[in-house]
Structures are given as structure tokens and as C-alpha cells.
Design a protein around this motif. Structure first.
Motif, PDB file in Angstrom:
ATOM      1  N   PRO A   1     -57.869  41.786 -19.815  1.00 22.18           N
ATOM      2  CA  PRO A   1     -57.210  40.729 -19.040  1.00 22.18           C
ATOM      3  C   PRO A   1     -58.186  39.606 -18.725  1.00 22.18           C
ATOM      4  O   PRO A   1     -59.408  39.805 -18.739  1.00 22.18           O
ATOM      5  CB  PRO A   1     -56.759  41.456 -17.766  1.00 22.18           C
ATOM      6  CG  PRO A   1     -57.657  42.639 -17.662  1.00 22.18           C
ATOM      7  CD  PRO A   1     -57.974  43.055 -19.071  1.00 22.18           C
ATOM      8  N   PRO A   2     -57.666  38.409 -18.441  1.00 16.71           N
ATOM      9  CA  PRO A   2     -58.535  37.261 -18.157  1.00 16.71           C
ATOM     10  C   PRO A   2     -59.540  37.525 -17.036  1.00 16.71           C
ATOM     11  O   PRO A   2     -60.688  37.092 -17.116  1.00 16.71           O
ATOM     12  CB  PRO A   2     -57.538  36.158 -17.769  1.00 16.71           C
ATOM     13  CG  PRO A   2     -56.268  36.537 -18.472  1.00 16.71           C
ATOM     14  CD  PRO A   2     -56.241  38.038 -18.459  1.00 16.71           C
ATOM     15  N   LEU A   3     -59.117  38.243 -15.989  1.00 17.09           N
ATOM     16  CA  LEU A   3     -60.020  38.551 -14.889  1.00 17.09           C
ATOM     17  C   LEU A   3     -61.224  39.331 -15.389  1.00 17.09           C
ATOM     18  O   LEU A   3     -62.371  39.011 -15.076  1.00 17.09           O
ATOM     19  CB  LEU A   3     -59.291  39.353 -13.814  1.00 17.09           C
ATOM     20  CG  LEU A   3     -60.166  39.962 -12.704  1.00 17.09           C
ATOM     21  CD1 LEU A   3     -60.855  38.868 -11.919  1.00 17.09           C
ATOM     22  CD2 LEU A   3     -59.331  40.841 -11.784  1.00 17.09           C
ATOM     23  N   TYR A   4     -60.957  40.351 -16.207  1.00 16.41           N
ATOM     24  CA  TYR A   4     -62.048  41.178 -16.714  1.00 16.41           C
ATOM     25  C   TYR A   4     -62.978  40.352 -17.592  1.00 16.41           C
ATOM     26  O   TYR A   4     -64.198  40.487 -17.528  1.00 16.41           O
ATOM     27  CB  TYR A   4     -61.470  42.353 -17.507  1.00 16.41           C
ATOM     28  CG  TYR A   4     -62.521  43.286 -18.072  1.00 16.41           C
ATOM     29  CD1 TYR A   4     -63.081  44.279 -17.267  1.00 16.41           C
ATOM     30  CD2 TYR A   4     -62.952  43.164 -19.389  1.00 16.41           C
ATOM     31  CE1 TYR A   4     -64.047  45.130 -17.772  1.00 16.41           C
ATOM     32  CE2 TYR A   4     -63.916  44.012 -19.902  1.00 16.41           C
ATOM     33  CZ  TYR A   4     -64.460  44.997 -19.086  1.00 16.41           C
ATOM     34  OH  TYR A   4     -65.421  45.827 -19.595  1.00 16.41           O
TER      35      TYR A   4
ATOM     36  N   ARG B   1     -57.929  37.816  -5.986  1.00 15.88           N
ATOM     37  CA  ARG B   1     -57.939  36.711  -5.021  1.00 15.88           C
ATOM     38  C   ARG B   1     -59.281  35.990  -5.021  1.00 15.88           C
ATOM     39  O   ARG B   1     -59.344  34.762  -4.982  1.00 15.88           O
ATOM     40  CB  ARG B   1     -57.627  37.244  -3.615  1.00 15.88           C
ATOM     41  CG  ARG B   1     -56.207  37.777  -3.436  1.00 15.88           C
ATOM     42  CD  ARG B   1     -55.888  37.960  -1.957  1.00 15.88           C
ATOM     43  NE  ARG B   1     -56.780  38.908  -1.314  1.00 15.88           N
ATOM     44  CZ  ARG B   1     -56.556  40.209  -1.237  1.00 15.88           C
ATOM     45  NH1 ARG B   1     -55.471  40.745  -1.783  1.00 15.88           N
ATOM     46  NH2 ARG B   1     -57.407  41.003  -0.603  1.00 15.88           N
ATOM     47  N   VAL B   2     -60.354  36.777  -5.079  1.00 14.38           N
ATOM     48  CA  VAL B   2     -61.689  36.185  -5.068  1.00 14.38           C
ATOM     49  C   VAL B   2     -61.915  35.345  -6.318  1.00 14.38           C
ATOM     50  O   VAL B   2     -62.464  34.229  -6.254  1.00 14.38           O
ATOM     51  CB  VAL B   2     -62.758  37.293  -4.959  1.00 14.38           C
ATOM     52  CG1 VAL B   2     -64.142  36.748  -5.287  1.00 14.38           C
ATOM     53  CG2 VAL B   2     -62.760  37.889  -3.556  1.00 14.38           C
ATOM     54  N   MET B   3     -61.490  35.866  -7.470  1.00 12.59           N
ATOM     55  CA  MET B   3     -61.729  35.151  -8.713  1.00 12.59           C
ATOM     56  C   MET B   3     -60.931  33.854  -8.778  1.00 12.59           C
ATOM     57  O   MET B   3     -61.409  32.852  -9.326  1.00 12.59           O
ATOM     58  CB  MET B   3     -61.402  36.040  -9.907  1.00 12.59           C
ATOM     59  CG  MET B   3     -62.329  37.238 -10.054  1.00 12.59           C
ATOM     60  SD  MET B   3     -64.085  36.800  -9.996  1.00 12.59           S
ATOM     61  CE  MET B   3     -64.180  35.723 -11.422  1.00 12.59           C
ATOM     62  N   VAL B   4     -59.729  33.848  -8.233  1.00 18.59           N
ATOM     63  CA  VAL B   4     -58.952  32.604  -8.174  1.00 18.59           C
ATOM     64  C   VAL B   4     -59.714  31.572  -7.338  1.00 18.59           C
ATOM     65  O   VAL B   4     -59.858  30.404  -7.741  1.00 18.59           O
ATOM     66  CB  VAL B   4     -57.545  32.863  -7.592  1.00 18.59           C
ATOM     67  CG1 VAL B   4     -56.856  31.537  -7.260  1.00 18.59           C
ATOM     68  CG2 VAL B   4     -56.711  33.653  -8.582  1.00 18.59           C
ATOM     69  N   ASP B   5     -60.205  31.995  -6.175  1.00 22.36           N
ATOM     70  CA  ASP B   5     -60.980  31.081  -5.328  1.00 22.36           C
ATOM     71  C   ASP B   5     -62.247  30.617  -6.048  1.00 22.36           C
ATOM     72  O   ASP B   5     -62.613  29.431  -5.990  1.00 22.36           O
ATOM     73  CB  ASP B   5     -61.371  31.768  -4.013  1.00 22.36           C
ATOM     74  CG  ASP B   5     -60.178  32.009  -3.108  1.00 22.36           C
ATOM     75  OD1 ASP B   5     -59.134  31.362  -3.323  1.00 22.36           O
ATOM     76  OD2 ASP B   5     -60.292  32.855  -2.200  1.00 22.36           O
TER      77      ASP B   5
ATOM     78  N   TYR C   1     -63.172  26.815  -7.171  1.00 24.60           N
ATOM     79  CA  TYR C   1     -64.391  26.196  -6.640  1.00 24.60           C
ATOM     80  C   TYR C   1     -65.261  25.651  -7.773  1.00 24.60           C
ATOM     81  O   TYR C   1     -65.771  24.523  -7.703  1.00 24.60           O
ATOM     82  CB  TYR C   1     -65.177  27.216  -5.820  1.00 24.60           C
ATOM     83  CG  TYR C   1     -66.446  26.647  -5.225  1.00 24.60           C
ATOM     84  CD1 TYR C   1     -66.418  25.941  -4.029  1.00 24.60           C
ATOM     85  CD2 TYR C   1     -67.663  26.809  -5.875  1.00 24.60           C
ATOM     86  CE1 TYR C   1     -67.580  25.401  -3.490  1.00 24.60           C
ATOM     87  CE2 TYR C   1     -68.830  26.269  -5.342  1.00 24.60           C
ATOM     88  CZ  TYR C   1     -68.781  25.568  -4.162  1.00 24.60           C
ATOM     89  OH  TYR C   1     -69.931  25.035  -3.641  1.00 24.60           O
ATOM     90  N   LEU C   2     -65.444  26.469  -8.841  1.00 25.80           N
ATOM     91  CA  LEU C   2     -66.264  26.024  -9.960  1.00 25.80           C
ATOM     92  C   LEU C   2     -65.652  24.818 -10.670  1.00 25.80           C
ATOM     93  O   LEU C   2     -66.382  23.926 -11.125  1.00 25.80           O
ATOM     94  CB  LEU C   2     -66.474  27.159 -10.957  1.00 25.80           C
ATOM     95  CG  LEU C   2     -67.496  28.225 -10.577  1.00 25.80           C
ATOM     96  CD1 LEU C   2     -67.656  29.224 -11.710  1.00 25.80           C
ATOM     97  CD2 LEU C   2     -68.846  27.597 -10.236  1.00 25.80           C
TER      98      LEU C   2
END
Length: 416
Positions: free
Chosen positions: A81-84, A194-198, A202-203
Motif C-alpha cells: 500500500p502507498p503508506l507502506y 493519520r500521521v503520514m497524511v499530516d 507538511y512536506l
């Protein structure tokens, strides 16, 4: 002691893993742990020569499990998945040409010369942090100094504004925190998302700002990095920044904490360093060997069947290289349980070997030097505030370090 019943985790083990590792080196230097369902095997290599050889052998001990698969197995494997991918799509988990390409791009933006230019700023950060606690007579070295110092350094290097340093620390804490059961794994995955979306948002904003107005920071250099016409993709850039954010400060925190703890429990060595600052460099290197911040190297996978000490590590099996054990190996170090500034024998493996040698080694050494110099100058009579036996240790299997490190010192008479 039986290898099949041996616990390689838990508070008691983490408080002092060295007797267990000594037993493994002597009796089961290639030790296998099988998952509860029997579907996966992990091997622990505990002797120095075996660990060093595996670190150098990037062909047989690979970082990406897909490298160990056949073309047919890769075709059947589901796409991560994209998160991974964002968490793992960086040079630390890459092999061969992909690793060389990513490292070549980052090398241009992360040179030892560039790191050394940070020295004056690192001293300012260290002095400011120490000034905030010196009048109290006590502190928790991990949370009052090592942690804010390390996150400020990597944030300074990247170009993250000071107002956002606490956010970077929070992101790193969530990403590094281990989970011990399925329910917690589910909750952690939701929190990670949630953290990765934030983080990505931010980046995006930070990179857009740097494209509009470049600065002398690592984000700008990563955006501009180019090798033979090649550039980092957006995913690679974000993953690289995430890698630097986590690895760039989490291990530094425990390098600083462990070196301080080691010196406070070896007062004769500490006094020698106070008298002769040229001993700081060997003190740092020996501290990494004696009780370094990285207990086990990041995971490798066998790219083929490998026979070692009568055991067969099958293709695809996970392999854990136990640096903490290798550094206490009686076969290569004389009296390895002793902290010795005149230590002979091979160099420690704390920064790895070969293709994956730690790119951040110069920065880690600089942080350790500045932190130790600041401690010596500002707290001449510092000592542990609790017995060594009362310390609680991090449970993450990769990291070695105390959760807290209470220190105390005498205040001048006018402050009492």
C-alpha cells in the motif's frame, strides 16, 4: 539455558542482554526463531566475523525481501500500500543499482564537509539546552537534553523551522513505537495513516516553499540533487526525509545517553577525558562498541540458501545481525566486557560496513562530540541520580538505550 526457550525480548532481557548473547555466541551462533504459525523463520547471527561478513555481503544478505524472490514470486506478491511504500521506499531498504542510485543522489546533499559546517550551530543548541537545566541541579538527560538536541539537529539540517520541531518528534515517536498484539497493531496502523497524511501535507508545503525560495538546507539540496540527469521522485524524496527524521535522531538520542551513562559508570575514564580532551574521539568509538545505540542492524533477507555453522538459512528467511553481541565477541576483542580507551582489535560495526555504511556517521560523531564537550564544561560534578539497576530500558529490539537517565549535580552555594 536452552536456545529454543530463550527469550530475546522483554524488560529483564533488555536491561542486560549480554549474558544471553554470550551464550548464543558459544552454543548457537546461528540461532533460529520460528513464528507461531511456523510460516516464517528469523536467524540471529551473534559472532563478530559472521556479522561483519553479512554486512559486507550485499549480494546474499539483501535489504528488500522482494530481491530474494524469484520473478514468479514477485509477480504473485501483492503491491504494498502507498503508506507502506512511503515508510520503506528509501535507500536503507534498497539493493543493488536502486540503492546505488539513491545513495548517489543523497551523497551530493549529505557530505561530511557539509556536516562539519554545522558544528557552531550544534554548540549553540547544546549550550541553550544546558542553560535551561543547569540551575536546577538535576535533569533527565534523555528528555531534557539528548532528545531535544537530536531532533533540533536533524531539523536544522533539513531546514525545518524551530516551531515545528515538536511535530517532527511526535511523528518519529509514533513511527518507531513497537506493537505487541493485533489490537494494538490495528490502532497503530490507523494512527500511522493519520500521521503520514499530516507528514505528507507538511512536506508538500515545505518543498513548495523551498522551490520558490531555495535555502542552504538539506531539503533544498535534495530537491536540487541530480546524478547523470536523474532526480529523486516525490515518493523517494518524502521517504528519504522520513528516513532522516527517524534514523537521523532516534539513534543519536541513545548514542548520547549511552555514552553519558557509560562514562558516569567509569569515573576514572571520565576524569582522564576531563584532563585530556583528545581522548573524546576514542571514548565515543569505544562507547559505541561497549554499549552502542543500535543493538541489531536493520533486517536482512537471504537471497539464496546459505550454510553457516552447520545451519541452513533458506532463501527468503529474515536475518538479524546482532551488533551488540558482535561487539562483545571474545574471539576478536580482549576483555570485551571492559570499557577501554586503548582498545585494540577490529573497529566496531555500529555504523555498518560495505554498501550500506551509515551515511550519517559524521553527523552522529559530531553530535556525540559536542554533547560530551558541553556536559564536561557545564556540569563538572555530574553523576547518576539513581542506581544503575533502577534504570528502565527501551523495548524496541533494534534500539539499545535507557528510557530515562536521571542526573544530578551540586549547585553553587548562592543557589542553594
Amino acid at each position: 539455558m536452552h536456545a529454543e526457550k530463550m527469550l530475546l525480548s522483554g524488560p529483564k532481557f533488555k536491561a542486560n542482554p549480554y549474558p544471553t548473547y554470550a551464550w548464543l555466541r558459544e552454543n548457537a551462533p546461528v540461532h533460529c526463531r520460528v513464528s507461531r504459525d511456523g510460516a516464517a523463520r528469523m536467524w540471529f547471527l551473534t559472532r563478530y566475523e559472521d556479522v561483519a561478513a553479512a554486512l559486507r555481503d550485499a549480494e546474499r544478505f539483501v535489504k528488500d525481501v522482494r530481491t530474494a524472490m524469484t520473478p514468479e514470486e514477485r509477480a504473485r506478491a501483492p503491491e504494498p500500500p502507498p503508506l507502506y511504500r512511503l515508510l520503506t521506499h528509501h535507500m536503507l531498504n534498497a539493493d543493488g543499482a536502486t540503492h546505488a542510485r539513491l545513495r548517489g543522489l543523497v551523497n551530493q546533499a549529505f557530505s561530511a564537509r557539509q556536516v562539519e559546517t554545522l558544528a557552531p550551530r550544534l554548540r549553540e543548541i547544546a549550550e541553550d539546552l544546558m542553560a535551561g537545566v543547569v540551575g536546577r541541579g538535576r535533569m533527565d538527560y534523555v528528555h531534557d537534553f539528548a532528545l531535544p538536541f537530536s531532533i533540533a539537529v536533524i531539523a536544522e539540517l533539513l531546514g525545518v523551522p524551530e516551531r515545528d520541531h515538536s511535530r517532527f518528534r511526535a511523528w518519529s515517536h509514533i513511527l518507531m513505537a513497537p506493537s505487541s498484539d493485533n489490537a494494538r497493531n490495528v490502532r497503530k496502523t490507523e494512527r500511522l495513516q493519520r500521521v503520514m497524511v499530516d507528514f505528507v501535507r507538511y512536506l508538500e508545503e515545505l518543498c513548495a516553499e523551498r522551490r520558490r525560495a531555495p535555502r542552504a538546507d538539506l531539503i533544498t539540496r535534495l530537491l536540487e540533487a541530480e546524478e547523470a540527469g536523474d532526480r529523486l521522485s516525490t515518493e523517494e524524496l518524502y521517504s528519504m526525509v522520513l528516513l532522516l527524521t527517524i534514523v537521523g535522531h532516534e539513534t543519536s538520542v541513545y548514542l548520547l545517553a549511552n555514552q553519558t551513562l557509560t562514562l558516569l559508570t567509569h569515573p576514572a575514564v571520565l576524569e582522564a577525558i576531563r584532563s585530556d580532551r583528545s581522548l573524546i574521539a576514542p571514548a565515543i568509538e569505544e562507547a559505541i562498541r561497549f554499549d552502542g545505540p543500535v543493538e541489531r542492524a536493520t533486517m536482512r533477507f537471504a537471497a539464496e540458501d546459505i550454510c553457516l555453522h552447520g545451519q541452513t538459512i533458506r532463501r527468503g528467511d529474515a536475518v538479524s545481525l546482532v551488533l551488540a553481541s558482535a561487539h562483545r565477541d571474545e574471539r576478536v576483542y580482549r576483555e570485551p566486557e571492559r570499557y577501554d580507551l586503548a582498545r585494540g582489535g577490529p573497529r566496531h560495526l555500529g555504523f555498518g560496513l560495505g554498501a550500506h555504511y551509515c551515511l550519517g556517521a559524521p553527523l552522529a560523531r559530531l553530535e556525540a562530540r559536542v554533547a560530551l564537550e558541553t556536559l564536561l564544561e557545564r556540569l563538572p560534578d555530574v553523576q547518576l541520580a539513581i542506581p544503575y539497576e533502577a534504570l528502565r530500558w527501551q523495548t524496541n529490539p533494534i534500539v539499545r538505550g535507557p528510557k530515562t537517565l536521571p542526573l544530578r549535580w551540586r549547585l553553587p552555594a548562592m543557589q542553594l
